[in-house]
Scaffold this motif. Sequence first.
Motif, PDB file in Angstrom:
ATOM      1  N   LEU A 150      -2.561  15.245 -11.824  1.00  0.00           N
ATOM      2  CA  LEU A 150      -2.424  16.700 -11.682  1.00  0.00           C
ATOM      3  C   LEU A 150      -1.826  17.289 -12.957  1.00  0.00           C
ATOM      4  CD1 LEU A 150      -1.257  16.973  -7.967  1.00  0.00           C
ATOM      5  CD2 LEU A 150      -3.526  17.404  -8.938  1.00  0.00           C
ATOM      6  N   ARG A 167     -13.753   8.045 -12.365  1.00  0.00           N
ATOM      7  CA  ARG A 167     -13.227   6.702 -12.132  1.00  0.00           C
ATOM      8  C   ARG A 167     -12.180   6.721 -11.013  1.00  0.00           C
ATOM      9  NH1 ARG A 167      -9.426   3.056 -14.262  1.00  0.00           N
ATOM     10  NH2 ARG A 167      -8.316   4.739 -15.285  1.00  0.00           N
ATOM     11  N   HIS A 168     -11.273   7.691 -11.068  1.00  0.00           N
ATOM     12  CA  HIS A 168     -10.270   7.795 -10.014  1.00  0.00           C
ATOM     13  C   HIS A 168     -10.928   8.041  -8.660  1.00  0.00           C
ATOM     14  CE1 HIS A 168      -6.140   8.161 -11.950  1.00  0.00           C
ATOM     15  NE2 HIS A 168      -6.937   7.866 -12.949  1.00  0.00           N
ATOM     16  N   ALA A 174     -13.022  18.851  -7.736  1.00  0.00           N
ATOM     17  CA  ALA A 174     -12.680  19.019  -9.149  1.00  0.00           C
ATOM     18  C   ALA A 174     -13.894  18.760 -10.041  1.00  0.00           C
ATOM     19  CB  ALA A 174     -11.539  18.068  -9.518  1.00  0.00           C
ATOM     20  N   TYR A 176       0.826  -1.206   0.000  1.00  0.00           N
ATOM     21  CA  TYR A 176       0.000   0.000   0.000  1.00  0.00           C
ATOM     22  C   TYR A 176       0.860   1.255   0.000  1.00  0.00           C
ATOM     23  CZ  TYR A 176      -4.054  -2.948   1.041  1.00  0.00           C
ATOM     24  OH  TYR A 176      -5.049  -3.887   0.975  1.00  0.00           O
ATOM     25  N   PHE A 177       2.093   1.140   0.481  1.00  0.00           N
ATOM     26  CA  PHE A 177       2.969   2.318   0.359  1.00  0.00           C
ATOM     27  C   PHE A 177       4.344   1.975  -0.204  1.00  0.00           C
ATOM     28  CE2 PHE A 177       2.429   0.796   4.635  1.00  0.00           C
ATOM     29  CZ  PHE A 177       3.709   0.516   5.036  1.00  0.00           C
ATOM     30  N   ASP A 199       2.878  13.163 -10.157  1.00  0.00           N
ATOM     31  CA  ASP A 199       1.479  12.775 -10.178  1.00  0.00           C
ATOM     32  C   ASP A 199       0.869  13.096 -11.540  1.00  0.00           C
ATOM     33  OD1 ASP A 199      -1.017  12.275  -7.982  1.00  0.00           O
ATOM     34  OD2 ASP A 199      -1.503  13.172  -9.927  1.00  0.00           O
ATOM     35  N   PHE A 252      -8.257  12.717   1.399  1.00  0.00           N
ATOM     36  CA  PHE A 252      -7.907  13.916   0.640  1.00  0.00           C
ATOM     37  C   PHE A 252      -8.257  13.758  -0.834  1.00  0.00           C
ATOM     38  CE2 PHE A 252      -4.644  15.037  -2.449  1.00  0.00           C
ATOM     39  CZ  PHE A 252      -4.986  16.367  -2.646  1.00  0.00           C
ATOM     40  N   TRP A 253      -7.835  12.634  -1.422  1.00  0.00           N
ATOM     41  CA  TRP A 253      -8.052  12.472  -2.864  1.00  0.00           C
ATOM     42  C   TRP A 253      -9.538  12.420  -3.220  1.00  0.00           C
ATOM     43  CZ3 TRP A 253      -4.943  13.835  -6.443  1.00  0.00           C
ATOM     44  CH2 TRP A 253      -3.565  13.738  -6.273  1.00  0.00           C
ATOM     45  N   LEU A 277     -12.012   4.723  -7.398  1.00  0.00           N
ATOM     46  CA  LEU A 277     -10.879   3.908  -6.955  1.00  0.00           C
ATOM     47  C   LEU A 277     -10.378   4.353  -5.582  1.00  0.00           C
ATOM     48  CD1 LEU A 277      -8.855   3.612 -10.296  1.00  0.00           C
ATOM     49  CD2 LEU A 277     -10.105   1.792  -9.135  1.00  0.00           C
ATOM     50  N   VAL A 334       0.806   4.658  10.483  1.00  0.00           N
ATOM     51  CA  VAL A 334       1.018   4.468   9.049  1.00  0.00           C
ATOM     52  C   VAL A 334      -0.331   4.306   8.345  1.00  0.00           C
ATOM     53  CG1 VAL A 334       1.992   2.948   7.296  1.00  0.00           C
ATOM     54  CG2 VAL A 334       3.301   3.456   9.361  1.00  0.00           C
ATOM     55  N   TRP A 346     -10.825  15.967  -2.894  1.00  0.00           N
ATOM     56  CA  TRP A 346     -10.306  16.862  -3.928  1.00  0.00           C
ATOM     57  C   TRP A 346     -10.948  16.541  -5.287  1.00  0.00           C
ATOM     58  CZ3 TRP A 346      -7.498  16.099  -8.448  1.00  0.00           C
ATOM     59  CH2 TRP A 346      -7.004  17.249  -9.046  1.00  0.00           C
ATOM     60  N   ASP A 406      -5.984   9.127   5.606  1.00  0.00           N
ATOM     61  CA  ASP A 406      -6.087  10.573   5.386  1.00  0.00           C
ATOM     62  C   ASP A 406      -5.754  10.947   3.945  1.00  0.00           C
ATOM     63  OD1 ASP A 406      -6.787  10.729   8.000  1.00  0.00           O
ATOM     64  OD2 ASP A 406      -4.911  11.591   8.710  1.00  0.00           O
ATOM     65  N   LEU A 407      -4.793  10.225   3.343  1.00  0.00           N
ATOM     66  CA  LEU A 407      -4.453  10.514   1.947  1.00  0.00           C
ATOM     67  C   LEU A 407      -5.609  10.176   1.016  1.00  0.00           C
ATOM     68  CD1 LEU A 407      -0.727   9.419   1.573  1.00  0.00           C
ATOM     69  CD2 LEU A 407      -1.710  11.620   0.890  1.00  0.00           C
ATOM     70  N   ALA A 416      -2.131   7.530   7.883  1.00  0.00           N
ATOM     71  CA  ALA A 416      -1.633   8.287   6.733  1.00  0.00           C
ATOM     72  C   ALA A 416      -2.355   7.839   5.466  1.00  0.00           C
ATOM     73  CB  ALA A 416      -0.124   8.108   6.590  1.00  0.00           C
TER      74      ALA A 416
END
Lengths: 183, 183
Positions: free
Chosen positions: A97, A117-118, A170, A31-32, A94, A162-163, A121, A152, A166, A158-159, A155
């Motif tokens: 972006l 789609r993103h 958008a 995952y990371f 990225d 965020f996506w 996901l 971990v 965002w 939260d990421l 993180a």
Amino acid sequence: MSLPHAILTALLEKPSSGLELTRRFDRSIGYFWSATHQQIYRELRKLEGEGLIRALPSEQPARGQKKAYEVLAAGREELARWTAASQDPKPQRDALLLRLRAAAVVGTEGLEDDLRRHRELHARQLETYREIERRDFPPGRGGAEDRLRHLVLRAGIDLETFWTQWLDHALAEFAELDVRGRE
Amino acid sequence: MSLPHAILTALLEKPSSGLELTRRFDRSIGYFWSATHQQIYRELRKLEGEGLIRALPSEQPARGQKKAYEVLAAGREELARWTAASQDPKPQRDALLLRLRAAAVVGTEGLEDDLRRHRELHARQLETYREIERRDFPPGRGGAEDRLRHLVLRAGIDLETFWTQWLDHALAEFAELDVRGRE
DNA sequence: CCACCCATGTAAGTGGTTACATGATTAG
DNA sequence: CTAATCATGTAACCACTTACATGGGTGG
């Protein structure tokens, strides 16, 4: 230079064969720090050659036979050294972006579907992380190791949060641009 | 396969020489698609060979002489095609999270200083983004291009905000583990 | 015995990094 | 004239990706 250290960490958590590692990368470490089985097998041989891990002696080492590895003292030391060493963050890359910035020049035609789609996901990944959190980190807090692993996972949560947010933002912006465009 | 498209975008925004592009990558595009001058020069020649860009005719093409490029119609079409094409997100790779997970196994010795350093780097980048926002995107909103570019910048701001907050959280957790450790 | 999966591996290609080279221009 | 900087470029290397190969075991 992080793949060997990802593997050392995984092997310290639990000695494994190449394929077992591959599966665990797909579910957890990956995952990371993602890796394919080809990378993992290559790196296992390299780590064994350097004396950081060794194949568990049990069985015959024929092709197509499972071969499990464990970390040696030198491997644990190398991992501790790497973990403590100061490292600069990698420069960002990225593509999504970048595509949005390109769209400011060549137009947004066709982009909206992929944003949607993103978004899905990321929402799905977020749900996966939340399930892991419910399963592995119930409210009553555990020891130091658990708290670090939970950090971990937070993180990741939260990421992905965020996506998804965002991308919602958008898509709302796109909807408004469409309306203006038709006026 | 994104570097050529990053370059096409930058050249459409403003025709430039290799070094000018390098500088602009350092300041702007590179915030989400970094590239060194070696990559950029190599890619410029490749794009020229493919007929997607051309050197501006003005001057003598000697070594050590500035050579500016502009995007041709075929280049713009390729960028539009790429922007609209569906693309899967790249698998994550974040060394800092990996180090934290390793620390759960080999101990946190020496990690805290680097977390603090990363926190400061992210805080500084956040401040940079905020300055760009104040300078380039004042409250009265502009056209579609500006709104898209602002959206990209917002992603940068929100990501850096996430990292600074998460690192604060991590450092607080470390402080608590230290207290417990000494008891 | 055939198809399928398990497990390990090889090979070619791509993209990015690091180190170095070289000519032209400018400041002191 | 020299040193620094501008501008472009070469070469070697490394990590990762993609496609394919091969042997062993298992179920029908």
